[in-house]
Design an enzyme around this catalytic site. Structure first.
Site, PDB file in Angstrom:
ATOM      1  N   LYS A 269     -11.989   0.153  -4.507  1.00  0.00           N
ATOM      2  CA  LYS A 269     -11.000  -0.921  -4.463  1.00  0.00           C
ATOM      3  C   LYS A 269     -11.638  -2.265  -4.100  1.00  0.00           C
ATOM      4  O   LYS A 269     -11.147  -3.324  -4.500  1.00  0.00           O
ATOM      5  CB  LYS A 269      -9.887  -0.574  -3.468  1.00  0.00           C
ATOM      6  CG  LYS A 269      -8.910   0.488  -3.986  1.00  0.00           C
ATOM      7  CD  LYS A 269      -7.784   0.720  -3.013  1.00  0.00           C
ATOM      8  CE  LYS A 269      -6.775   1.724  -3.551  1.00  0.00           C
ATOM      9  NZ  LYS A 269      -6.033   1.220  -4.719  1.00  0.00           N
TER      10      LYS A 269
ATOM     11  N   CYS B 196      -7.043  10.405  -7.548  1.00  0.00           N
ATOM     12  CA  CYS B 196      -6.796   9.002  -7.214  1.00  0.00           C
ATOM     13  C   CYS B 196      -7.459   8.214  -8.321  1.00  0.00           C
ATOM     14  O   CYS B 196      -8.608   8.500  -8.691  1.00  0.00           O
ATOM     15  CB  CYS B 196      -7.390   8.624  -5.860  1.00  0.00           C
ATOM     16  SG  CYS B 196      -7.307   6.843  -5.535  1.00  0.00           S
TER      17      CYS B 196
ATOM     18  N   ASP C  61       0.822  -1.204   0.000  1.00  0.00           N
ATOM     19  CA  ASP C  61       0.000   0.000   0.000  1.00  0.00           C
ATOM     20  C   ASP C  61       0.859   1.259   0.000  1.00  0.00           C
ATOM     21  O   ASP C  61       1.702   1.451   0.877  1.00  0.00           O
ATOM     22  CB  ASP C  61      -0.915  -0.014   1.234  1.00  0.00           C
ATOM     23  CG  ASP C  61      -1.910   1.116   1.198  1.00  0.00           C
ATOM     24  OD1 ASP C  61      -1.559   2.210   1.658  1.00  0.00           O
ATOM     25  OD2 ASP C  61      -3.037   0.901   0.726  1.00  0.00           O
ATOM     26  N   ARG C  62       0.655   2.102  -1.013  1.00  0.00           N
ATOM     27  CA  ARG C  62       1.479   3.296  -1.163  1.00  0.00           C
ATOM     28  C   ARG C  62       1.195   4.328  -0.085  1.00  0.00           C
ATOM     29  O   ARG C  62       2.104   4.978   0.434  1.00  0.00           O
ATOM     30  CB  ARG C  62       1.256   3.923  -2.553  1.00  0.00           C
ATOM     31  CG  ARG C  62       1.943   3.195  -3.697  1.00  0.00           C
ATOM     32  CD  ARG C  62       1.391   1.813  -3.989  1.00  0.00           C
ATOM     33  NE  ARG C  62      -0.015   1.858  -4.378  1.00  0.00           N
ATOM     34  CZ  ARG C  62      -0.847   0.811  -4.337  1.00  0.00           C
ATOM     35  NH1 ARG C  62      -0.437  -0.371  -3.886  1.00  0.00           N
ATOM     36  NH2 ARG C  62      -2.115   0.919  -4.703  1.00  0.00           N
TER      37      ARG C  62
ATOM     38  N   THR D 102      -5.718  10.351  -2.230  1.00  0.00           N
ATOM     39  CA  THR D 102      -5.443   9.610  -1.006  1.00  0.00           C
ATOM     40  C   THR D 102      -4.683  10.496  -0.022  1.00  0.00           C
ATOM     41  O   THR D 102      -4.051  11.487  -0.415  1.00  0.00           O
ATOM     42  CB  THR D 102      -4.583   8.368  -1.285  1.00  0.00           C
ATOM     43  OG1 THR D 102      -3.291   8.792  -1.742  1.00  0.00           O
ATOM     44  CG2 THR D 102      -5.228   7.453  -2.307  1.00  0.00           C
TER      45      THR D 102
ATOM     46  N   CYS E 165      -1.584   5.085 -10.993  1.00  0.00           N
ATOM     47  CA  CYS E 165      -1.705   5.202  -9.535  1.00  0.00           C
ATOM     48  C   CYS E 165      -1.050   6.519  -9.148  1.00  0.00           C
ATOM     49  O   CYS E 165       0.171   6.665  -9.287  1.00  0.00           O
ATOM     50  CB  CYS E 165      -1.040   4.037  -8.815  1.00  0.00           C
ATOM     51  SG  CYS E 165      -1.054   4.221  -7.003  1.00  0.00           S
ATOM     52  N   ASN E 166      -1.851   7.466  -8.680  1.00  0.00           N
ATOM     53  CA  ASN E 166      -1.309   8.767  -8.314  1.00  0.00           C
ATOM     54  C   ASN E 166      -0.306   8.654  -7.174  1.00  0.00           C
ATOM     55  O   ASN E 166       0.783   9.221  -7.222  1.00  0.00           O
ATOM     56  CB  ASN E 166      -2.441   9.710  -7.914  1.00  0.00           C
ATOM     57  CG  ASN E 166      -3.274  10.161  -9.090  1.00  0.00           C
ATOM     58  OD1 ASN E 166      -2.973  11.143  -9.745  1.00  0.00           O
ATOM     59  ND2 ASN E 166      -4.354   9.422  -9.368  1.00  0.00           N
ATOM     60  N   THR E 167      -0.661   7.925  -6.120  1.00  0.00           N
ATOM     61  CA  THR E 167       0.199   7.851  -4.939  1.00  0.00           C
ATOM     62  C   THR E 167       1.542   7.208  -5.263  1.00  0.00           C
ATOM     63  O   THR E 167       2.580   7.593  -4.703  1.00  0.00           O
ATOM     64  CB  THR E 167      -0.505   7.076  -3.804  1.00  0.00           C
ATOM     65  OG1 THR E 167      -1.846   7.543  -3.671  1.00  0.00           O
ATOM     66  CG2 THR E 167       0.221   7.285  -2.486  1.00  0.00           C
ATOM     67  N   ALA E 168       1.549   6.261  -6.185  1.00  0.00           N
ATOM     68  CA  ALA E 168       2.809   5.612  -6.578  1.00  0.00           C
ATOM     69  C   ALA E 168       3.788   6.599  -7.196  1.00  0.00           C
ATOM     70  O   ALA E 168       4.998   6.338  -7.235  1.00  0.00           O
ATOM     71  CB  ALA E 168       2.533   4.466  -7.541  1.00  0.00           C
TER      72      ALA E 168
END
Length: 250
Positions: free
Chosen positions: A167, A198, A49-50, A128, A84-87
């Site tokens: 998700k 996100c 989980d990022r 996120t 994936c934005n957070t990645a």
């Protein structure tokens, strides 16, 4: 027509990966199967989980991302898009170890906002907690002469509720309701545009549910992928931006 092979570094989550591929297909000017673009998908849902990695000392996802990027390069992808934005908080480390360029979705989305609103306007960020804490969109928007707004603590919790439901595969009217409260909060605070930042959010959040322009970074990324796959100018610009010019020839 030039057709460079697109690599999708996905699985974060699976629906977001499918959404990007669908949008690449829709953005491609094709009249037959043979006119569509070659795409290779690496979808590994086991990537740690990022958000947890950024906020609470969770396992670093970088090795998984590097391995996935390397697999795409070995399989014949010529550049990578990552839904994936957070990645993107880890993109520099991944790019350093990846032989092919990676498109930065955050920068592409900020450029899209810049084209839609006056200079100095504020864009609301729906993302996120990890993306918000990493300041990914805040920095990108400021680089493009824009300001930003983020939800308060309660609004951010509602955004995360919608993300978790997507998700979990719950694509229904109940899922979109929490994030709509955050949408109203940001609009009331003066947001001239909203970023569905996100990749789960565009699955349920549509333009007709917002009172200001709603930017879908997944759609922006899809259009960028098509452009880079088919345009020499866009390809050279990507190689230049990522420092990969010396290791690639057209």
């Amino acid at each position: 027509m030039t057709r460079r092979t697109i690599g999708i570094l996905g699985g974060m989550g699976p629906l977001a990966t499918a959404d990007l591929y669908t949008k690449i297909i829709q953005a491609t000017p094709a009249n037959s199967d043979q006119e569509h673009l070659p795409v290779i998908i690496h979808a590994d849902p086991s990537v740690p989980d990022r958000t947890a990695a950024l906020l609470s000392g969770g396992e670093d996802p970088t090795p998984w991302l590097v391995r996935g990027a390397s697999n795409l390069a070995s399989a014949g992808a010529e550049f990578i898009v990552m839904p994936c934005n957070t990645a993107h908080a880890f993109i520099e480390q991944v790019q350093d170890e990846c032989p092919i360029p990676i498109v930065n979705m955050i920068d592409e989305a900020a450029r899209e906002v810049q084209s839609l609103v006056p200079r100095g306007a504020s864009a609301g960020i729906l993302a996120t907690g990890g993306t918000v804490a990493a300041g990914l969109y805040q920095s990108a928007l400021e680089r493009h002469g824009l300001q930003y707004l983020t939800p308060g603590a309660d609004g951010q919790s509602l955004v995360m509720e919608t993300i978790r439901r997507v998700k979990a595969g719950k694509i229904d009217p109940e899922t979109v309701q929490p994030v709509l409260a955050a949408v109203r909060e940001l609009e009331d605070a003066g947001a001239a545009a909203l970023l569905a930042a996100c990749t789960e959010l565009p699955v349920v959040l549509r333009q007709d549910l917002a009172g200001v322009p709603l930017i879908d970074p997944t759609d922006v990324l899809a259009r960028a992928a098509v452009r880079i796959s088919t345009s020499d100018d866009a390809w050279i610009a990507l190689l230049t931006d990522t420092g990969k010019v010396r290791s690639h020839v057209n």
